[in-house]
Design a protein around this motif. Structure first.
Motif, mmCIF file in Angstrom:
data_model
loop_
_atom_site.group_PDB
_atom_site.id
_atom_site.type_symbol
_atom_site.label_atom_id
_atom_site.label_comp_id
_atom_site.label_asym_id
_atom_site.label_seq_id
_atom_site.Cartn_x
_atom_site.Cartn_y
_atom_site.Cartn_z
ATOM 1 N N GLU A 1 17.013 8.815 8.056
ATOM 2 C CA GLU A 1 15.776 9.583 8.819
ATOM 3 C C GLU A 1 14.750 8.515 9.205
ATOM 4 O OE1 GLU A 1 14.775 13.326 7.321
ATOM 5 O OE2 GLU A 1 16.601 13.792 6.697
ATOM 6 N N LYS A 2 14.607 7.537 8.193
ATOM 7 C CA LYS A 2 13.552 6.473 8.517
ATOM 8 C C LYS A 2 13.475 5.369 7.476
ATOM 9 C CE LYS A 2 9.675 7.169 10.172
ATOM 10 N NZ LYS A 2 8.660 7.387 9.725
ATOM 11 N N LEU A 3 13.334 4.271 7.858
ATOM 12 C CA LEU A 3 13.418 3.045 6.828
ATOM 13 C C LEU A 3 11.781 2.420 6.958
ATOM 14 C CD1 LEU A 3 15.550 -0.029 6.603
ATOM 15 C CD2 LEU A 3 13.460 -0.466 7.254
ATOM 16 N N VAL A 4 11.163 2.260 5.956
ATOM 17 C CA VAL A 4 9.832 1.392 6.017
ATOM 18 C C VAL A 4 10.171 -0.005 5.384
ATOM 19 C CG1 VAL A 4 7.696 1.210 4.803
ATOM 20 C CG2 VAL A 4 8.414 3.491 5.634
ATOM 21 N N TYR A 5 9.905 -0.897 6.066
ATOM 22 C CA TYR A 5 9.887 -2.381 5.546
ATOM 23 C C TYR A 5 8.646 -2.856 5.444
ATOM 24 C CZ TYR A 5 10.265 -7.429 5.995
ATOM 25 O OH TYR A 5 10.161 -8.831 5.761
ATOM 26 N N ILE A 6 8.644 -3.564 4.021
ATOM 27 C CA ILE A 6 7.305 -3.721 3.605
ATOM 28 C C ILE A 6 6.875 -5.157 3.847
ATOM 29 C CG2 ILE A 6 6.000 -4.082 1.067
ATOM 30 C CD1 ILE A 6 6.923 -1.153 1.687
ATOM 31 N N SER A 7 6.130 -5.392 4.421
ATOM 32 C CA SER A 7 5.730 -6.837 5.091
ATOM 33 C C SER A 7 4.137 -7.159 4.259
ATOM 34 C CB SER A 7 5.437 -6.592 6.667
ATOM 35 O OG SER A 7 5.523 -7.987 7.139
ATOM 36 N N THR A 8 3.658 -8.050 5.145
ATOM 37 C CA THR A 8 2.525 -8.597 4.270
ATOM 38 C C THR A 8 1.217 -8.896 5.372
ATOM 39 O OG1 THR A 8 1.645 -10.775 3.239
ATOM 40 C CG2 THR A 8 3.617 -10.656 4.739
ATOM 41 N N GLY A 9 0.124 -8.868 5.089
ATOM 42 C CA GLY A 9 -0.938 -9.332 5.694
ATOM 43 C C GLY A 9 -0.848 -10.787 6.294
ATOM 44 N N GLU A 10 -0.152 -11.535 5.360
ATOM 45 C CA GLU A 10 -0.120 -12.938 5.988
ATOM 46 C C GLU A 10 0.626 -13.156 7.208
ATOM 47 O OE1 GLU A 10 1.054 -16.032 3.504
ATOM 48 O OE2 GLU A 10 0.638 -15.081 1.731
ATOM 49 N N ILE A 11 1.320 -12.118 7.960
ATOM 50 C CA ILE A 11 1.716 -12.114 9.261
ATOM 51 C C ILE A 11 0.550 -12.306 10.435
ATOM 52 C CG2 ILE A 11 3.920 -11.207 8.564
ATOM 53 C CD1 ILE A 11 1.531 -9.271 10.956
ATOM 54 N N ALA B 1 4.939 -1.496 6.793
ATOM 55 C CA ALA B 1 3.646 -1.329 6.064
ATOM 56 C C ALA B 1 3.388 -2.747 5.609
ATOM 57 C CB ALA B 1 4.193 -0.685 4.746
ATOM 58 N N ARG B 2 2.300 -3.177 6.343
ATOM 59 C CA ARG B 2 1.834 -4.566 6.005
ATOM 60 C C ARG B 2 0.674 -4.506 4.816
ATOM 61 N NH1 ARG B 2 0.400 -5.801 12.237
ATOM 62 N NH2 ARG B 2 2.753 -6.300 12.983
ATOM 63 N N LEU B 3 1.032 -5.065 3.553
ATOM 64 C CA LEU B 3 0.299 -4.910 2.412
ATOM 65 C C LEU B 3 -0.886 -5.950 2.384
ATOM 66 C CD1 LEU B 3 2.945 -4.093 -0.047
ATOM 67 C CD2 LEU B 3 2.023 -2.616 1.631
ATOM 68 N N ALA B 4 -1.990 -5.560 2.058
ATOM 69 C CA ALA B 4 -3.170 -6.426 1.728
ATOM 70 C C ALA B 4 -2.913 -6.915 0.226
ATOM 71 C CB ALA B 4 -4.462 -5.424 1.798
ATOM 72 N N HIS B 5 -4.065 -7.683 -0.274
ATOM 73 C CA HIS B 5 -3.537 -8.234 -1.516
ATOM 74 C C HIS B 5 -3.648 -7.091 -2.689
ATOM 75 C CE1 HIS B 5 -4.097 -12.074 0.437
ATOM 76 N NE2 HIS B 5 -4.022 -12.612 -0.647
ATOM 77 N N ILE B 6 -2.535 -6.913 -3.108
ATOM 78 C CA ILE B 6 -2.191 -5.719 -4.235
ATOM 79 C C ILE B 6 -2.276 -6.291 -5.557
ATOM 80 C CG2 ILE B 6 -0.783 -3.939 -4.940
ATOM 81 C CD1 ILE B 6 -1.627 -4.015 -1.791
ATOM 82 N N PHE B 7 -3.068 -5.439 -6.409
ATOM 83 C CA PHE B 7 -3.074 -5.924 -7.742
ATOM 84 C C PHE B 7 -2.843 -4.613 -8.968
ATOM 85 C CE2 PHE B 7 -7.347 -4.179 -6.828
ATOM 86 C CZ PHE B 7 -7.892 -3.710 -8.073
ATOM 87 N N GLY B 8 -2.694 -5.011 -10.024
ATOM 88 C CA GLY B 8 -2.099 -3.775 -10.684
ATOM 89 C C GLY B 8 -1.201 -4.258 -11.808
ATOM 90 N N PRO B 9 -0.724 -3.218 -12.449
ATOM 91 C CA PRO B 9 0.513 -3.545 -13.763
ATOM 92 C C PRO B 9 1.776 -3.768 -12.954
ATOM 93 C CG PRO B 9 -0.167 -1.169 -13.699
ATOM 94 C CD PRO B 9 -1.315 -1.968 -12.503
ATOM 95 N N ASN B 10 2.731 -3.753 -13.692
ATOM 96 C CA ASN B 10 4.274 -3.951 -13.214
ATOM 97 C C ASN B 10 4.528 -5.369 -12.693
ATOM 98 O OD1 ASN B 10 4.186 -1.274 -13.852
ATOM 99 N ND2 ASN B 10 5.727 -0.878 -12.087
ATOM 100 N N PHE B 11 3.583 -6.542 -12.771
ATOM 101 C CA PHE B 11 3.991 -7.618 -12.275
ATOM 102 C C PHE B 11 4.612 -8.271 -13.360
ATOM 103 C CE2 PHE B 11 -0.293 -7.949 -14.280
ATOM 104 C CZ PHE B 11 -0.304 -8.755 -15.319
#
Length: 349
Positions: free
Chosen positions: A142-152, A204-214
């Motif tokens: 039904e749908k694929l979301v590709y996780i991209s980056t603001g660096e593009i 989905a172009r991600l900004a600078h993400i922060f938080g746990p799980n790194f």
């Protein structure tokens, strides 16, 4: 990851701010990069949100290392809606199961690897996505979301927020460009599969993400500084930290990605960003130091640190397009840092 009160509050934020959750009823969702920072938080959220559990959602978590998966999800094994699939995307997929949705979050997002393994970085982005898209085509998902980056968006001198139609300069002769250029190429690959084969995709172009799980090996500045401060160490910057970013807390990031998946218009890219958190690197690090009571110091960068630096000085991603779908980011930088520290403390008890 401990199911602390703070972590559960983050999950509630995801539930409240994701647009279109009911579309997951009796569906199967496949998440690649399931042991990475973003992918693991997505899997964890989907596995314990009450309103989703009642929908009968099945989650297929894909990663290269089963031991790492079991360690990261040790508190989630009572949720029998998670299935793990071990896969290295260097190899062709030999899957005989169906899925309805895919979130493709597997990627080499480690700045040190951009310099030490640029070929692997490019192959990892492009080849892995090619294999996933072939599978998506065969399964008529039904749908694929590709996780991209603001660096593009490339090197930007303008201080205006970056909208999804913008495209800036990337020097192809710099090794550091292996990451943003391969991400750009892979975005086009996704759109090509949609045009030629009818595979529904979003980016989905991600900004600078922060938080746990790194992970402990994550060399991104936000993760390194959060880890260092958590351990009680002073923070050392190798520049004045004037670079401006739209920092986005991980629970807002996950609700944004899920909103793109479930409510985004096919073939469109969406920034996942919080423009209210557009601050300098120095100010971001100051918040971390303040929360943990450590010092923030500036020293002269050596040659290795200079190579790792991104040429992008201003990267505030516009959040207007995603907000039009009904999504709202809610966590500011200081609250996000405080939540991160509380969750990390819970994980070490």
């Amino acid at each position: 990851m401990s199911l602390s009160t703070t972590f559960l509050k983050d999950i509630n934020i995801i539930e409240e701010n994701t647009v279109g959750l009911k579309k997951l009823e009796n569906k199967t969702i496949l998440v690649t990069g399931a042991t990475g920072q973003i992918g693991s938080f997505i899997v964890q959220a989907l596995s314990i949100i009450d309103s989703i559990k009642s929908l009968g959602l099945v989650i297929i978590a894909v990663g290269r290392d089963e031991a790492k998966f079991r360690n990261k999800f040790s508190d989630f094994f009572s949720n029998n809606n998670i299935k793990f699939v071990q896969q290295d995307f260097k190899y062709e997929l030999n899957w005989n199961f169906h899925t309805d949705y895919i979130i493709h979050a597997a990627s080499n997002a480690d700045p040190k690897a951009y310099v030490t393994d640029p070929v692997g970085t490019m192959n990892g982005n492009y080849i892995a996505t090619l294999n996933i898209l072939k599978y998506a085509k065969e399964e008529n998902i039904e749908k694929l979301v590709y996780i991209s980056t603001g660096e593009i968006y490339g090197e930007i001198n303008d201080i205006e927020p970056l909208v999804e139609t913008f495209s800036g300069y990337i020097n192809p002769l710099k090794v550091r460009s292996c990451y943003p250029i391969s991400k750009r190429a892979t975005e086009t690959l996704c759109i090509s599969f949609m045009s030629q084969f009818g595979v529904n995709v979003n980016i989905a172009r991600l900004a600078h993400i922060f938080g746990p799980n790194f992970s402990n090996k994550d060399s991104r500045i936000a993760s390194q500084f959060l880890k260092s401060a958590f351990e009680g160490n002073d923070l050392i910057m190798y520049s004045e930290g004037k670079q401006v970013r739209s920092y986005t807390y991980i629970s807002d990031c996950v609700s944004g990605i899920l909103t793109v998946l479930l409510s985004g218009e096919n073939g469109e890219a969406y920034n996942v960003s919080n423009m209210k958190n557009a601050i300098s690197l120095h100010d971001f690090c100051h918040h971390i130091a303040e929360v943990k009571g450590v010092h923030l110091k500036t020293v002269v960068a050596n040659e290795e640190e200079e190579i790792l630096k991104t040429p992008i000085n201003h990267a505030v991603l516009s959040d207007h397009k995603l907000k039009k779908l009904g999504w709202r980011p809610v966590i500011n930088v200081k609250n996000g840092v405080e939540s991160t520290m509380k969750i990390l403390e819970g994980s070490n008890k």
